[in-house]
Write a protein that holds these residues in place. Structure first.
Motif, PDB file in Angstrom:
ATOM      1  N   GLY A 257       0.817  -1.217   0.000  1.00 50.53           N
ATOM      2  CA  GLY A 257       0.000   0.000   0.000  1.00 50.53           C
ATOM      3  C   GLY A 257       0.847   1.261   0.000  1.00 50.53           C
TER       4      GLY A 257
ATOM      5  N   GLU B  76       2.508  -1.259   6.357  1.00 52.14           N
ATOM      6  CA  GLU B  76       2.328  -2.107   5.175  1.00 52.14           C
ATOM      7  C   GLU B  76       3.368  -3.230   5.218  1.00 52.14           C
ATOM      8  OE1 GLU B  76      -0.097  -1.816   3.100  1.00 52.14           O
ATOM      9  OE2 GLU B  76      -0.865   0.141   3.751  1.00 52.14           O
TER      10      GLU B  76
ATOM     11  N   GLY C   8      -4.549  -5.212  -5.373  1.00 54.13           N
ATOM     12  CA  GLY C   8      -5.137  -4.029  -5.996  1.00 54.13           C
ATOM     13  C   GLY C   8      -4.813  -2.783  -5.185  1.00 54.13           C
ATOM     14  N   GLN C   9      -5.725  -1.827  -5.228  1.00 52.71           N
ATOM     15  CA  GLN C   9      -5.541  -0.550  -4.527  1.00 52.71           C
ATOM     16  C   GLN C   9      -4.144  -0.010  -4.788  1.00 52.71           C
ATOM     17  OE1 GLN C   9      -6.693  -1.882  -0.593  1.00 52.71           O
ATOM     18  NE2 GLN C   9      -8.689  -0.875  -0.828  1.00 52.71           N
ATOM     19  N   ASP C  10      -3.361   0.182  -3.730  1.00 52.25           N
ATOM     20  CA  ASP C  10      -2.077   0.833  -3.929  1.00 52.25           C
ATOM     21  C   ASP C  10      -0.887  -0.091  -3.744  1.00 52.25           C
ATOM     22  OD1 ASP C  10      -3.060   3.524  -4.480  1.00 52.25           O
ATOM     23  OD2 ASP C  10      -3.885   3.350  -2.462  1.00 52.25           O
TER      24      ASP C  10
END
Lengths: 345, 345
Positions: free
Chosen positions: B166, B289, B307-309
């Motif tokens: 992330g 993270e 996904g996401q970051d």
């Protein structure tokens, strides 16, 4: 965030009051013993216990060298494991330190911890070191136990014999001698040293566990004994009276203790009044012996095999109070209570 | 008790210096990861981690409500378990409290801890509450892992892709906004709130573990994959740069990171200079993270599924230094080092 507690301070409700509030954040079934049990497999349980020690609250530079502070902190945690029937596997050490504490002090603390740990083949497996305005030592100890051999406070049954694994009062007497050396002027040097050692280097009674399990196994006429063992007990870290009271409360039973069966350090005889001696034994604390409630035949065999100062000191009764009986004297039975014990706030 | 250290104070040698001295009291093989591993059976390992938090050192009444202090303390420990590949089983809580602290504050602390714990089905299994002049919170968390799935700092191999789960820098930005609200006047309220939440309520990335193991299992052409998994990694609690540097040091490798591949909070774009933004991301800390070194195909699949970051930000190299590369710019490669990270003393 309940309104009725918003203006209360911790000192207003004390340790027991705060514990009662915070226990609602914890699962009920794992609260109330010397350590927590996490059953992970049918064959093996993990047992976890934690203690926090704060400079000038739990140890003092007057009475405690860093080596002794380390030893005592480890011994207290290993004793909690012994009190659950668990064998130690490792500890973690959380240390809060002022920047101006000497490195030598910290090394000596670890030296003392290690001396006690090595006696029981237990490693330091991790930790955390942080800056703090006050020296703080947090130890968490892990052990394993067979699920059917876990010792619980709540398992005492009417008719059980109450066995203790050694003398009580020695640690408290040692502390008094450190704080007020002049009170020991009539004591022999060897007696004085023994009492001080009892305070500085208490021995967790992990040695009792294999003796206990061996007696259960050898006495069994039943091939699969596993479901038959239900030993009640705890350690006497907060005092012998506290231990008996806690077990009785958790088991919803009572007890009668025979004052003259409670083993005292021999040095007490010509040094303390009988009242002082029994008070040190009952309320002194930090002797780290085990207090076990067992079928009388098992208790007799255990006490015989431990030898030294192990003894049967009483019986579990159905009446939910703890009486101290003074045989062959005019002293009436006394009802023991927890208020004479140590409170943290 | 070595002579050369007798006059030294802890602040003279710092956290790393003290750790180096104290590690000789611990078995070498279980030191150096986010948590300690105690292997108990061939099928199951126990993983243990501990953190100590001290009032005004690790949390402040200005930036942290008691609920947030509790959440963050738990999140940090659960993140250490995630960083080892372990699933949490329980925590113990050691609490040092001044007598005049309000009961409400303590309840709110437990409320915050419980909120985070409940998200991961983890109970408080025990603890200790003691009097202390300074509020101190010691948490020890336990988890279990399959021995072949344990994530270690020392397992990075040349050619591994470095994947992160992330964005980084958000927690530090949130802290700055709490300390100096005026610096956020050009930020949208929603962006401001998101950054502050990142600081107050960090999320341990336990959700990443089943995704990771699933990729390994599905990619395997080999019936018994168990011996093939060797994921290197740790969490970014002390900063992203620190994580990469620690992994490289433990694995005796280096890394090259691509500055533009490091995901930043979108709010940084028109608010911080590029230098500030990358500094927050690399050295801000407390984003919690995971930083994982994996075969490139596994890393790609992982990043796609999270996904996401999540992103691949670099590669493990044989040269034992960590370089930050700025693609398509005149800026030369920078060598990262630990001195820019946070030291406790």
């Amino acid at each position: 965030m309940k309104n009725e507690s918003s203006s209360l301070q911790v000192k207003d409700i004390g340790e027991q009051g705060l514990l009662a509030i915070l226990q609602r954040f914890c699962p009920q079934e794992i609260i109330g013993d010397d350590a927590a049990v996490l059953v992970t497999t049918p064959e093996q349980s993990w047992v976890v216990t934690t203690d926090v020690l704060v400079d000038n609250v739990h140890f003092s530079h007057v009475t405690t060298s860093p080596e002794d502070a380390g030893w005592r902190a480890v011994a207290a945690n290993l004793s909690d494991l012994a009190a659950m029937g668990a064998t130690p596997l490792g500890i973690t050490v959380g240390l809060g330190l002022p920047g101006d504490i000497s490195v030598n002090w910290v090394e000596r603390l670890y030296q003392g911890m290690t001396e006690c740990l090595q006696k029981y083949n237990t490693p330091i497996v991790g930790g955390d070191i942080v800056r703090s305005p006050v020296t703080t030592l947090s130890i968490t100890a892990f052990g394993q136990a067979y699920p059917h051999q876990i010792i619980r406070r709540s398992a005492a049954k009417v008719g059980d014999a109450i066995a203790i694994t050694g003398v009580h009062g020695a640690s408290r007497a040692g502390l008094e001698l450190l704080l007020n050396p002049e009170i020991g002027q009539n004591l022999k040097d060897t007696d004085k040293a023994a009492l001080i050692t009892a305070h500085q280097r208490p021995q967790p009674r992990l040695d009792v566990l294999p003796i206990l399990w061996n007696i259960f196994n050898s006495q069994s006429q039943i091939p699969n004994l596993k479901s038959k063992i239900a030993v009640a007990g705890m350690d006497s870290s907060d005092g012998l009276a506290d231990a008996v009271l806690q077990i009785c409360r958790a088991s919803n039973v009572g007890a009668i203790l025979e004052a003259k069966h409670i083993p005292l350090p021999p040095a007490f005889t010509n040094w303390l009044t009988p009242e002082q001696a029994i008070n040190y034994a009952l309320y002194g604390g930090e002797d780290f012996e085990l207090v076990l409630c067992l079928p009388p035949d098992v208790a007799s065999a255990l006490v015989a095999q431990i030898g030294q100062d192990a003894a049967i000191i009483g019986t579990i009764t159905s009446e939910t109070k703890v009486l101290l009986h003074h045989e062959n004297t005019e002293i009436p039975d006394q009802t023991l209570n927890l208020n004479q014990g140590f409170q943290h706030f």
